[in-house]
Design an enzyme around this catalytic site. Structure first.
Site, PDB file in Angstrom:
ATOM      1  N   SER A 141      -1.569  11.601  -1.240  1.00  0.00           N
ATOM      2  CA  SER A 141      -2.599  10.951  -2.035  1.00  0.00           C
ATOM      3  C   SER A 141      -3.629  11.982  -2.463  1.00  0.00           C
ATOM      4  CB  SER A 141      -3.275   9.837  -1.225  1.00  0.00           C
ATOM      5  OG  SER A 141      -3.928  10.368  -0.089  1.00  0.00           O
ATOM      6  N   GLU A 144      -9.322  -6.522  -2.075  1.00  0.00           N
ATOM      7  CA  GLU A 144      -9.280  -7.024  -0.697  1.00  0.00           C
ATOM      8  C   GLU A 144     -10.493  -7.922  -0.503  1.00  0.00           C
ATOM      9  OE1 GLU A 144      -7.479  -2.915   1.383  1.00  0.00           O
ATOM     10  OE2 GLU A 144      -9.389  -3.756   2.062  1.00  0.00           O
ATOM     11  N   ASN A 191      -6.678   4.398  -3.618  1.00  0.00           N
ATOM     12  CA  ASN A 191      -7.368   3.371  -2.842  1.00  0.00           C
ATOM     13  C   ASN A 191      -8.464   4.041  -2.016  1.00  0.00           C
ATOM     14  OD1 ASN A 191      -7.597   0.625  -1.507  1.00  0.00           O
ATOM     15  ND2 ASN A 191      -7.092   1.864   0.293  1.00  0.00           N
ATOM     16  N   GLU A 192      -9.701   3.682  -2.294  1.00  0.00           N
ATOM     17  CA  GLU A 192     -10.845   4.158  -1.507  1.00  0.00           C
ATOM     18  C   GLU A 192     -10.874   5.679  -1.360  1.00  0.00           C
ATOM     19  OE1 GLU A 192     -11.103   2.007   2.169  1.00  0.00           O
ATOM     20  OE2 GLU A 192     -11.558   0.098   1.185  1.00  0.00           O
ATOM     21  N   TYR A 239       0.795  -1.221   0.000  1.00  0.00           N
ATOM     22  CA  TYR A 239       0.000   0.000   0.000  1.00  0.00           C
ATOM     23  C   TYR A 239       0.832   1.278   0.000  1.00  0.00           C
ATOM     24  CZ  TYR A 239      -3.978  -3.041   0.990  1.00  0.00           C
ATOM     25  OH  TYR A 239      -4.944  -4.016   0.912  1.00  0.00           O
TER      26      TYR A 239
END
Length: 560
Positions: A132, A273, A168-169, A99
Site C-alpha cells: 500500500s 465504515e 484506506n486511512e 479490504y
C-alpha cells in the site's frame, strides 16, 4: 442474546436459492453529478457491511493503529461465501466492502454467488504491509501500480464490482497530508486504466475521520482539478469517510458538523465504515438518519463495520461468529437487521436533475494542509526495467524476503552517499514540495540498485563498493564507463515526468509486492535532477572510510 444457528446444508440451500432467484446481470451503477444511479434511473445507496476476517495483528511498535500484517481473502472460498449469503440477505445489504484480496486466487464462486444475490462489492486494492501507499514514506511506484492493475484484471469480468479503493486511512493527521499527491496520482492512473479496459467501476478512497482542518481539504483535494480547468481525470469518483461519531442512542444532531462540511461536495460520498463501539450496546439507530433527508441529499449510504469479529483499540466489532460452517449471530446482528429493514431509499434528486459533476480548483496550502498540486508521474515499468538492466551494481539479495532488507539498505546507502558528494534525490519524492526524482516511480529494488550503482561509480568502481554484505553484484553487461552508463540510463528515463494510461503488467505478480515503503532514506527530496544531467559523477576513492562503513553494514545486514 439474539442468536441463530444454521447448518451447512441450510446455508448452501440459501445460496442455491439466491443463485436461482438472481440469475441476471446486475445493473451498472454510475456517478451522475454528486450522486449514484443505476441504469434504470434510480438513485443508488450503499447499504453495506464490511466483509473480511481479521488477519494477524501487527506487532510493529511503529504501527499504532494495530493494522493487520496478514490477510484472509474473503472472496476465494465459495463455500464460505454461500454460507454467509443467507445472513447478508437477512440484513438486506446490497454491498460488501472487502479490504484485501489475492489476485493469484480464483474468485468466481464467491463473486457469482454475490451477484446472484444482488450484492455489489467495493474492493480495496491495497494489501497489508508493503502493498500500500506508506503513510510515513509515501510513493506511487511500478510495483504498487502493477499490484493494483493485476487485481483489477482479475475482477474486471464480474458485473458486481461497484468500486475500487486506491487507499484506506493513509493520511491520519495534518503532518501526513503530503501523501495526498501520491493518492491522487494513484486514482488518476487507475481511472485511466479502468477506462482503457472498458470498466465502469468507480475509483474511491476511504478516509479516517479527523479534524475538519485537514479531512475536508483532503476530500476536496481528491476530487479537485489541479489545472483549474474543470477536468476530472485525476479526481476520485467516490469519497468514503470512516465515521464512528454516532454512539449509543444519539440524535441526528451528531452529524450536523459532518453534514455541513460535505453539503457542497462535488462527487458522491458515503460512510465507508460506521458503527461506534465506545458506548455499547450498538443500537444502529444512525441508519435511519443516514438513509433519509437531509443526509440523503449529501450522502449515498454507508458500510456497517463489521460482519466478522474484529478487535481494535476501541473495542470489539463484529455481528457474527463462525465455527466451521455454522454462523452464530449476536444482538448487534438483530438490531442492524431491524434498522436496515426499515430503510426506504429516497428517490430525489432524479437522475435527469442531478446535473453534471464539477471539478473545482484544489484547496490552498496552509499549516494543516501540506499537499502540492503537482502530482507524481505515472509509474513506467518499461523505463524502470530498462534502467535496471544498465546499472553497474545490482541488488542481488541473499534472501527471498527482500522487504526485510531493502529499506535498511536504501537508508544506509543514502546516508553514505553525501560522503562521496552524491545524494538520493533521484529516487526521492516529496508530495509537499511537488518534487519527484526521475527514479522515484520505480520499484524499491530498482531504486536500491540505482543508489548502489551511484556509490559504486562515485568510488571509481572499487571492488569492495559493490558488495553490501553480499547483497549486490557487479553487472557484467553494464556500460564500461560511468559516462556511458549515464547515457544509457538517461536514454531509459527519456520522459520521467510523463502522465499516460498504464498498461497491464507483462507478467502477473500475484498478490505479493516488494513494497510501497522503502525506508526513510528516500523521503524529503530537495529537488529533481534534470534527465540530461550527469547521472554518475567521477569521485575520488573514499578510502578508509568506505571499508569502515561497509564493515558496519556487513555486521548489520548479513543474511543467510
Amino acid at each position: 442474546m439474539y442468536t441463530k444457528h444454521f447448518s451447512r446444508a441450510v446455508a448452501l440451500t440459501g445460496g442455491v436459492l439466491a443463485l436461482v432467484a438472481g440469475a441476471h446481470a446486475l445493473q451498472k451503477v454510475s456517478r451522475v453529478g454528486r450522486y449514484l444511479y443505476t441504469d434504470d434511473g434510480n438513485r443508488f445507496f450503499i447499504k453495506g457491511i464490511a466483509y473480511q476476517e481479521q488477519g494477524a495483528a501487527s506487532t510493529d511498535p511503529n504501527n499504532p493503529f494495530s493494522e493487520p500484517s496478514t490477510f484472509i481473502d474473503p472472496l476465494q472460498d465459495g463455500t464460505a461465501c454461500k454460507r454467509d449469503i443467507p445472513f447478508l440477505q437477512q440484513l438486506g445489504v446490497n454491498t460488501i466492502r472487502v479490504y484485501s484480496v489475492n489476485s493469484s486466487l480464483n474468485h468466481d464462486d464467491c463473486m457469482s454467488a454475490f451477484s446472484a444475490a444482488n450484492i455489489y462489492t467495493i474492493v480495496d486494492l491495497a494489501l497489508p504491509g508493503n502493498g500500500s501507499i506508506d503513510r510515513l514514506n509515501p510513493t506511487w511506484t511500478t510495483n504498487l501500480q502493477d499490484q493494483y492493475i493485476n487485481t483489477i484484471n482479475v475482477f474486471n469480468k464480474y458485473d458486481n464490482v461497484l468500486a475500487y479503493n486506491v487507499g484506506n486511512e493513509i493520511i491520519v493527521d495534518p503532518s501526513g497530508t503530503g501523501a495526498a499527491p501520491f493518492i491522487k496520482a494513484a486514482a488518476r492512473d487507475i481511472r485511466s486504466y479502468l477506462n482503457s479496459v472498458g470498466s465502469s467501476a468507480l475509483v474511491g478512497y476511504a478516509a479516517i475521520d479527523g479534524d475538519d482542518n485537514w479531512v475536508l481539504p483532503l476530500a476536496e483535494y481528491l476530487s479537485c482539478d489541479p489545472t483549474s480547468a474543470n477536468n476530472g481525470s485525476s479526481a476520485i469518483d467516490l469519497f468514503g469517510l470512516n465515521n464512528y461519531e454516532w454512539c449509543g442512542n444519539d440524535s441526528p444532531s451528531a452529524y450536523s458538523g459532518t453534514n455541513g462540511n460535505f453539503a457542497g461536495y462535488n462527487v458522491p460520498a458515503y460512510f465507508s465504515e460506521f458503527g461506534c463501539v465506545k458506548n455499547p450496546p450498538r443500537l444502529w439507530t444512525e441508519v435511519g438518519t443516514i438513509f433519509s433527508q437531509p443526509m440523503s441529499d449529501i450522502w449515498s449510504g454507508g458500510v456497517a463495520f463489521s460482519y466478522f469479529p474484529a478487535e481494535s483499540n476501541d473495542g470489539e466489532f463484529g455481528i457474527v461468529t463462525i465455527n466451521g460452517n455454522t454462523v452464530t449471530t449476536n444482538d448487534d446482528f438483530g438490531r442492524l437487521q431491524a434498522q436496515y429493514g426499515n430503510v426506504t431509499f429516497p428517490t430525489v434528486p432524479s437522475k435527469s436533475s442531478a446535473g453534471t459533476t464539477q471539478f473545482p480548483s484544489c484547496p490552498p496550502n496552509n499549516s494543516s494542509w501540506l499537499a502540492s498540486n503537482t502530482l507524481p508521474p505515472t509509474p513506467n515499468d518499461n523505463e524502470c526495467q530498462c534502467l535496471a538492466s544498465t546499472l553497474s551494481c545490482q541488488f542481488t539479495p541473499k534472501t527471498d524476503n527482500t522487504s526485510v532488507i531493502i529499506g535498511s539498505l536504501i537508508d544506509f546507502t543514502c546516508s553514505t552517499l553525501p560522503s562521496v558528494n552524491a545524494n538520493c534525490d533521484d529516487i526521492s519524492g516529496n508530495g509537499t514540495t511537488g518534487s519527484y526524482g526521475r527514479v522515484a516511480f520505480c520499484d524499491p529494488a530498482t531504486k536500491l540498485s540505482f543508489v548502489m550503482s551511484e556509490f559504486y561509480e562515485a568510488t571509481n568502481r572499487a571492488a569492495t563498493s559493490c558488495d553490501f554484505s553480499g547483497n549486490a553484484t557487479v553487472n557484467p553487461n553494464a556500460p564500461t564507463s560511468a559516462s556511458a552508463e549515464n547515457a544509457a540510463a538517461s536514454s531509459c528515463l527519456s520522459n520521467p515526468n510523463a502522465v499516460f494510461t498504464p498498461s497491464s503488467p507483462a507478467s502477473a505478480s500475484g498478490s505479493s509486492s516488494t513494497g510501497g515503503s522503502t525506508g526513510s532514506g528516500q523521503s524529503g527530496s530537495s529537488g529533481n535532477k534534470n534527465a540530461a544531467e550527469s547521472l554518475f559523477e567521477s569521485k575520488a576513492l573514499f578510502g578508509v572510510g568506505i571499508a569502515a562503513l561497509l564493515s558496519v553494514l556487513g555486521s548489520a545486514l548479513t543474511l543467510a
